[in-house]
Each structure stands twice: as structure tokens, then as C-alpha cells.
Design a protein around this motif. Structure first.
Motif, PDB file in Angstrom:
ATOM      1  N   TRP A  83       0.809  -1.214   0.000  1.00 31.85           N
ATOM      2  CA  TRP A  83       0.000   0.000   0.000  1.00 31.85           C
ATOM      3  C   TRP A  83       0.843   1.264   0.000  1.00 31.85           C
ATOM      4  O   TRP A  83       0.317   2.354  -0.172  1.00 31.85           O
ATOM      5  CB  TRP A  83      -0.945  -0.005   1.209  1.00 31.85           C
ATOM      6  CG  TRP A  83      -1.930  -1.110   1.085  1.00 31.85           C
ATOM      7  CD1 TRP A  83      -1.852  -2.358   1.637  1.00 31.85           C
ATOM      8  CD2 TRP A  83      -3.119  -1.098   0.313  1.00 31.85           C
ATOM      9  NE1 TRP A  83      -2.930  -3.116   1.256  1.00 31.85           N
ATOM     10  CE2 TRP A  83      -3.727  -2.364   0.448  1.00 31.85           C
ATOM     11  CE3 TRP A  83      -3.743  -0.127  -0.473  1.00 31.85           C
ATOM     12  CZ2 TRP A  83      -4.923  -2.684  -0.181  1.00 31.85           C
ATOM     13  CZ3 TRP A  83      -4.933  -0.459  -1.086  1.00 31.85           C
ATOM     14  CH2 TRP A  83      -5.504  -1.723  -0.943  1.00 31.85           C
ATOM     15  N   GLY A  84       2.135   1.121   0.208  1.00 33.95           N
ATOM     16  CA  GLY A  84       3.008   2.282   0.245  1.00 33.95           C
ATOM     17  C   GLY A  84       3.003   2.949   1.606  1.00 33.95           C
ATOM     18  O   GLY A  84       2.064   2.805   2.388  1.00 33.95           O
ATOM     19  N   ALA A  85       4.069   3.656   1.864  1.00 32.98           N
ATOM     20  CA  ALA A  85       4.256   4.284   3.175  1.00 32.98           C
ATOM     21  C   ALA A  85       3.321   5.457   3.418  1.00 32.98           C
ATOM     22  O   ALA A  85       3.155   5.887   4.550  1.00 32.98           O
ATOM     23  CB  ALA A  85       5.705   4.727   3.325  1.00 32.98           C
ATOM     24  N   ARG A  86       2.720   5.981   2.362  1.00 34.12           N
ATOM     25  CA  ARG A  86       1.876   7.184   2.519  1.00 34.12           C
ATOM     26  C   ARG A  86       0.380   6.859   2.483  1.00 34.12           C
ATOM     27  O   ARG A  86      -0.428   7.679   2.100  1.00 34.12           O
ATOM     28  CB  ARG A  86       2.248   8.190   1.452  1.00 34.12           C
ATOM     29  CG  ARG A  86       3.693   8.707   1.653  1.00 34.12           C
ATOM     30  CD  ARG A  86       4.096   9.652   0.588  1.00 34.12           C
ATOM     31  NE  ARG A  86       3.031  10.621   0.366  1.00 34.12           N
ATOM     32  CZ  ARG A  86       3.195  11.869   0.028  1.00 34.12           C
ATOM     33  NH1 ARG A  86       4.411  12.324  -0.133  1.00 34.12           N
ATOM     34  NH2 ARG A  86       2.181  12.669  -0.185  1.00 34.12           N
ATOM     35  N   THR A  87       0.047   5.627   2.897  1.00 35.99           N
ATOM     36  CA  THR A  87      -1.345   5.205   2.973  1.00 35.99           C
ATOM     37  C   THR A  87      -1.694   4.937   4.430  1.00 35.99           C
ATOM     38  O   THR A  87      -0.929   4.296   5.149  1.00 35.99           O
ATOM     39  CB  THR A  87      -1.591   3.941   2.127  1.00 35.99           C
ATOM     40  OG1 THR A  87      -1.234   4.217   0.779  1.00 35.99           O
ATOM     41  CG2 THR A  87      -3.037   3.504   2.189  1.00 35.99           C
ATOM     42  N   ILE A  88      -2.847   5.404   4.847  1.00 36.39           N
ATOM     43  CA  ILE A  88      -3.360   5.210   6.205  1.00 36.39           C
ATOM     44  C   ILE A  88      -4.653   4.421   6.104  1.00 36.39           C
ATOM     45  O   ILE A  88      -5.431   4.592   5.158  1.00 36.39           O
ATOM     46  CB  ILE A  88      -3.623   6.570   6.896  1.00 36.39           C
ATOM     47  CG1 ILE A  88      -2.315   7.361   7.040  1.00 36.39           C
ATOM     48  CG2 ILE A  88      -4.311   6.401   8.239  1.00 36.39           C
ATOM     49  CD1 ILE A  88      -1.293   6.724   7.965  1.00 36.39           C
ATOM     50  N   GLU A  89      -4.897   3.582   7.102  1.00 35.92           N
ATOM     51  CA  GLU A  89      -6.148   2.817   7.146  1.00 35.92           C
ATOM     52  C   GLU A  89      -7.106   3.413   8.169  1.00 35.92           C
ATOM     53  O   GLU A  89      -6.709   3.734   9.296  1.00 35.92           O
ATOM     54  CB  GLU A  89      -5.867   1.360   7.510  1.00 35.92           C
ATOM     55  CG  GLU A  89      -7.124   0.514   7.524  1.00 35.92           C
ATOM     56  CD  GLU A  89      -6.872  -0.954   7.841  1.00 35.92           C
ATOM     57  OE1 GLU A  89      -7.848  -1.627   8.216  1.00 35.92           O
ATOM     58  OE2 GLU A  89      -5.726  -1.426   7.715  1.00 35.92           O
ATOM     59  N   LEU A  90      -8.342   3.555   7.757  1.00 31.09           N
ATOM     60  CA  LEU A  90      -9.419   3.880   8.684  1.00 31.09           C
ATOM     61  C   LEU A  90      -9.928   2.531   9.180  1.00 31.09           C
ATOM     62  O   LEU A  90     -10.669   1.840   8.490  1.00 31.09           O
ATOM     63  CB  LEU A  90     -10.528   4.677   7.997  1.00 31.09           C
ATOM     64  CG  LEU A  90     -11.759   5.000   8.830  1.00 31.09           C
ATOM     65  CD1 LEU A  90     -11.396   5.805  10.077  1.00 31.09           C
ATOM     66  CD2 LEU A  90     -12.792   5.735   7.997  1.00 31.09           C
TER      67      LEU A  90
END
Length: 168
Positions: A83-90
């Protein structure tokens, strides 16, 4: 309605609220043993309450007269894949029934998007149960699109969840 960051002392009340909300929404889908195992792992002491003191996670509460009406939790992506380092999960956006339709979910989603942007991420992802059409409509209004499938495990049962993504 008061929106505020959760603190470790909120753990017990938040755990109970999350369990109640999950059971209200999905409780009839599972055997009692599967549901109990999931609730304990996800919302028990080693789950959600432990994230309140973990700097990798951010949790925002919505309170009404001192009761937790809803919450949103952001953190690292736990879905399989790159997902890459610049992806955040809700990870969760839960609102108890009495407060659904009262603007709590939009306030929490606005916080999640703003917080993700402010942290330098360029994508927010989440999973939603394939038959949770109300949630899917809500996420679509914010521009999320379905990008994949995810096997969501509840005890010994595997559910069909969909991964949704929003480019920021």
C-alpha cells in the motif's frame, strides 16, 4: 456533541461501546463463539484499548452528555499487499444507533480525512462488509472507490469485505 482525542483512560468505555455497536450491526451473522473471540481480540484489552497509547494509532471520540456516541480509528494499513508508506487505514468508524443520522459519522470522517492529510499521507483506505450498503453509500459520498476484496475473519468465519480507497 463533543469531539475529542481518545486517551488511555477511555479504554474501558470505548471497548464496551465498540462491542455494542458491532453486535448491533453484525451480531446476528455469527455463531456466539466466533463473535465472542472476535470481540475479545479486537476490542478487548490487547485490541482497541491498547491502541490508545500506541503512537501508530489515532482515535477520535464523539461524546454526547458524557457517553461515547461514536469513534474513528486511524492507523497503519493491515491489509495484505503493498500500500506504500503514505497510505493510512481507517480501521473503524462506528456510531451507535441513537446517533446515526445526527451528523456524528460525517464529523468523524471529516476528522479522519483532515488528519490523514495533515500527517502527509496521500491515500486513505478502509474495508467494508460486502452487504453493508449503508456504509458503502456513506463512503462513496466522500469519494471512496472500491479497489479490492478482503477476507475479514471473525472467529472461524470468513466474511467478504471490500477494500475502498480515497486518494487525497
Amino acid at each position: 456533541m463533543i469531539l475529542r482525542d481518545a486517551v488511555p483512560g477511555d479504554g474501558p468505555a470505548l471497548s464496551e461501546m465498540a462491542k455494542r455497536c458491532y453486535c448491533d450491526t453484525f451480531g446476528t451473522l455469527y455463531r456466539a463463539s466466533d463473535l465472542s473471540a472476535f470481540l475479545d481480540a479486537t476490542f478487548g484489552d490487547q485490541g482497541l484499548p491498547s491502541h490508545l497509547s500506541d503512537p501508530a494509532y489515532q482515535v477520535r471520540l464523539a461524546e454526547d452528555d458524557g457517553a461515547i456516541a461514536g469513534f474513528a480509528k486511524l492507523g497503519p494499513v493491515l491489509f495484505p499487499g503493498d500500500w506504500g508508506a503514505r497510505t493510512i487505514e481507517l480501521h473503524q468508524l462506528y456510531v451507535l444507533g441513537p446517533w446515526q443520522g445526527a451528523g456524528v459519522a460525517p464529523a468523524l470522517m471529516d476528522w479522519a480525512i483532515a488528519t490523514t492529510r495533515a500527517g502527509g499521507a496521500d491515500r486513505l483506505v478502509l474495508s467494508v462488509y460486502v452487504d453493508n450498503h449503508r456504509a458503502q453509500r456513506f463512503y462513496a459520498r466522500y469519494g471512496f472507490v472500491e479497489v479490492g476484496r478482503y477476507e475479514f475473519v471473525v472467529g472461524e468465519q470468513i466474511d467478504d469485505d471490500r477494500i475502498w480507497s480515497l486518494d487525497l
